[in-house]
Design a protein around this motif. Structure first.
Motif, PDB file in Angstrom:
ATOM      1  N   LEU A 359     -37.184   7.350 -49.689  1.00  0.00           N
ATOM      2  CA  LEU A 359     -36.890   6.147 -48.908  1.00  0.00           C
ATOM      3  C   LEU A 359     -37.770   5.955 -47.685  1.00  0.00           C
ATOM      4  O   LEU A 359     -38.015   4.824 -47.276  1.00  0.00           O
ATOM      5  CB  LEU A 359     -35.424   6.157 -48.462  1.00  0.00           C
ATOM      6  N   TYR A 360     -38.212   7.054 -47.071  1.00  0.00           N
ATOM      7  CA  TYR A 360     -39.042   6.884 -45.872  1.00  0.00           C
ATOM      8  C   TYR A 360     -39.963   8.079 -45.705  1.00  0.00           C
ATOM      9  O   TYR A 360     -39.666   9.186 -46.190  1.00  0.00           O
ATOM     10  CB  TYR A 360     -38.199   6.675 -44.614  1.00  0.00           C
ATOM     11  N   PRO A 361     -41.098   7.873 -45.044  1.00  0.00           N
ATOM     12  CA  PRO A 361     -42.073   8.961 -44.910  1.00  0.00           C
ATOM     13  C   PRO A 361     -41.541  10.081 -44.029  1.00  0.00           C
ATOM     14  O   PRO A 361     -40.817   9.843 -43.064  1.00  0.00           O
ATOM     15  CB  PRO A 361     -43.283   8.276 -44.269  1.00  0.00           C
ATOM     16  N   ARG A 362     -41.878  11.296 -44.413  1.00  0.00           N
ATOM     17  CA  ARG A 362     -41.532  12.444 -43.579  1.00  0.00           C
ATOM     18  C   ARG A 362     -42.711  12.771 -42.680  1.00  0.00           C
ATOM     19  O   ARG A 362     -43.854  12.485 -43.004  1.00  0.00           O
ATOM     20  CB  ARG A 362     -41.161  13.646 -44.445  1.00  0.00           C
ATOM     21  N   ARG A 363     -42.382  13.377 -41.564  1.00  0.00           N
ATOM     22  CA  ARG A 363     -43.417  13.841 -40.650  1.00  0.00           C
ATOM     23  C   ARG A 363     -43.289  15.364 -40.576  1.00  0.00           C
ATOM     24  O   ARG A 363     -42.298  15.864 -40.050  1.00  0.00           O
ATOM     25  CB  ARG A 363     -43.260  13.194 -39.278  1.00  0.00           C
ATOM     26  N   PRO A 364     -44.259  16.090 -41.142  1.00  0.00           N
ATOM     27  CA  PRO A 364     -44.150  17.551 -41.178  1.00  0.00           C
ATOM     28  C   PRO A 364     -43.820  18.129 -39.804  1.00  0.00           C
ATOM     29  O   PRO A 364     -44.463  17.804 -38.804  1.00  0.00           O
ATOM     30  CB  PRO A 364     -45.534  17.985 -41.665  1.00  0.00           C
TER      31      PRO A 364
END
Length: 552
Positions: A359-364
């Motif tokens: 659903l949405y981008p992850r930020r490592p």
């Protein structure tokens, strides 16, 4: 994003539209049995595989119908003992079918399951049983044998003990489960706000504390469960696994019950978690979905090119319990080819923040966004919300949908979690301008050095990013000039040896990546770490050892 889902899609994952917001749907009659095995039986899925139990001498497979029948047989036996609505039944049976079946049986009589880890020693086990005043204990012969001789003196409240594969005088749980289930058994299912689980979990101080959850807990977890399993909970070929103890949230509420809610099988074994074993086990049983704490993932990461050695079917790994280093997440997706969604919460109020790659981008390195239905803020010591980019304590509303019913016989501890209208976590984070949270450590792990407030989590993550470091823990060591200095404990990766040169390299690594004042002044090399009962590095013990040494 979630706003793109229609009403029917939202309802499937337990959400309802509330004006411009989303709220979590918790029916008044929510019940763990009714949402899991009961739902599968009602849907005609009795012949579906519910559990795969691997032992050294073979594999046992149970269908939902077999689980339901055994649960009814056990429920009838417990009722004949005089147990029923409100009764506490303790489970000390490990990651085995008996545990899962017993949960269903206890639901059927309206009782409360007391979850007890087999990692507990006699003192911790005695504390939980005596504190809860549970009258009935279910266990297994291997765990009970060393306790049998002193049981009457140690467990003063127990009246009934049922032992699987019993070699003693106790009732044989194995025979009870394989016995006939009365056709006229009448269910006594309790509701959403009635007690379902009493979980004894480690805290920062004292003996394990008893945390009560109602049946609502599974319904309130439903949206976040779907999100951290990447909206693939009901994949037709899904097989679930977790090495996490079923006595705690990670193994029970984040894996076992969700799998059964989706009508999918759980693979389990009692083998000790080692990377080679885990890879072979997951390959044998074609595991697709798993909950793995960061420590377990790091152990898997010691294996080079795992997909070239094992025929893995992994699709989704969800992780929680500790901060997941950015490098670890990158390794999972590169080397295992699986989506890795981290989420955050605590046993008292869980699933507050997390990720969903679908659903949405992850930020490592980020914990993710606040999950729908949750109001999550960062506040200062006075309970005032801080600005984006500023560090604050994670809090949520005191009436959060996933909150516990309370601590058993511990109102003082309960009061410690209140901060006005908010419920405290004592965890520190920063929220960026886009709403992503970044973990900074526990407030009681905070290191104050030369006027700086330093959270250990980012230093640990930085150290772990160095190729020589397999695991790291950072604590404050008392210092008469600076208040505290930063001390790092480092477990080296394979192929590396400690040296003065390496120590300086690690210091420079932190100094250059974070800040000079965050570089450890001392680094100690260790062979491994003592873990808490919930699978985390016991930083408290490391910190206390430094305090004790300073006093002398």
């Amino acid at each position: 994003m979630l706003n793109d889902l229609n009403t029917e899609q939202l309802a499937k994952i337990g959400l309802v539209r509330d004006g411009a917001d989303l709220s979590i749907s918790v029916p008044d009659d929510a019940n763990i049995y009714a949402m899991t095995v009961g739902a599968q039986m009602a849907a005609g899925n009795g012949e579906r595989v519910a559990m795969i139990f691997e032992q050294p001498d073979g594999v046992t497979t149970l269908t939902f119908g077999e689980v339901d029948r055994a649960a009814t047989a056990l429920a009838a036996y417990l009722r004949d003992l005089g147990l029923g609505r409100g009764s506490l039944v303790a489970l000390h049976t490990g990651n085995r079918p008996e545990t899962a079946i017993a949960h269903m049986a206890i639901c059927k009589i309206g009782g409360t399951a007391v979850t007890l880890s087999q990692l507990y020693g006699p003192d911790a086990l005695g504390h939980a049983l005596n504190h809860s005043q549970a009258k009935c204990l279910l266990t297994i012969e291997r765990a009970w044998a060393p306790l049998r001789g002193n049981a009457a003196e140690t467990f003063t409240q127990l009246e009934h003990v049922l032992v699987a594969e019993s070699a003693g005088p106790e009732a044989n749980l194995t025979e009870i489960l394989s016995g006939s289930a009365p056709a006229d058994f009448i269910l006594e299912l309790t509701g959403a706000n009635d007690p379902a689980l009493l979980m004894y979990t480690s805290g920062s101080t004292g003996m394990p504390k008893g945390i009560l959850h109602g049946h609502r807990v599974l319904a309130s977890y439903r949206p976040s469960i779907n999100l951290f399993f990447n909206l693939s909970l009901e994949d037709e070929d899904a097989v679930y696994f977790s090495p996490s103890d079923w006595a705690w949230v990670g193994g029970l509420l984040d894996m076992l019950f969700p799998a059964w809610m989706a009508g999918r099988p759980v693979a389990t074994a009692e083998a000790r978690f080692k990377a080679e074993w885990a890879y072979e086990f997951m390959a044998r049983h074609k595991v697709t979905h798993t909950f793995l704490p960061p420590t377990a993932i790091k152990r898997l990461a010691d294996t080079d090119n795992p997909r070239s050695k094992y025929d893995l079917s992994l699709r989704v790994i969800c992780s929680g319990g500790e901060a997941l280093a950015a490098e670890t997440l990158t390794w999972v997706e590169r080397e295992l080819g699986a989506v890795c969604n981290e989420f955050y919460g605590m046993t008292e109020v869980n699933h507050l923040i997390g990720n969903c790659q679908a659903l949405y981008p992850r930020r490592p390195g980020s914990m993710g966004l606040a999950y729908p239905g949750h109001d999550v803020r960062l506040v200062n010591d006075n309970g005032v919300e801080v600005e984006p980019g500023q560090e604050g304590e994670i809090v949520t509303r005191a009436d959060a949908p996933t909150r516990y019913l309370g601590y058993l016989k511990n109102a003082e501890k309960e009061a410690e979690l209140r901060l006005g209208e908010w419920m405290r976590t004592y965890d520190l984070a920063v929220r960026d301008a886009d709403g992503y949270f970044w973990y900074k450590g526990r407030s009681d792990d905070l290191i104050k050095s030369s006027g700086f407030r330093i959270g250990p989590a980012e230093i640990e993550e930085c150290l772990i990013a160095h190729p020589a470091v397999a695991e790291a823990a950072v604590v404050g060591k008392p210092d008469k000039d600076r208040g505290s200095i930063i001390k790092a404990f480092v477990q080296l990766a394979r192929g590396f040896e400690q040296s003065n040169d390496l120590t300086e390299q690690l210091r420079e690594h932190v100094r250059s990546r974070l800040a000079p004042y965050k570089a450890p002044r001392e680094i100690a090399y260790v062979e491994g770490f003592e873990m808490t009962s919930s699978g985390k590095i016991n930083r408290k013990k490391l910190r206390q050892a430094e305090i004790d040494a300073h006093k002398h």
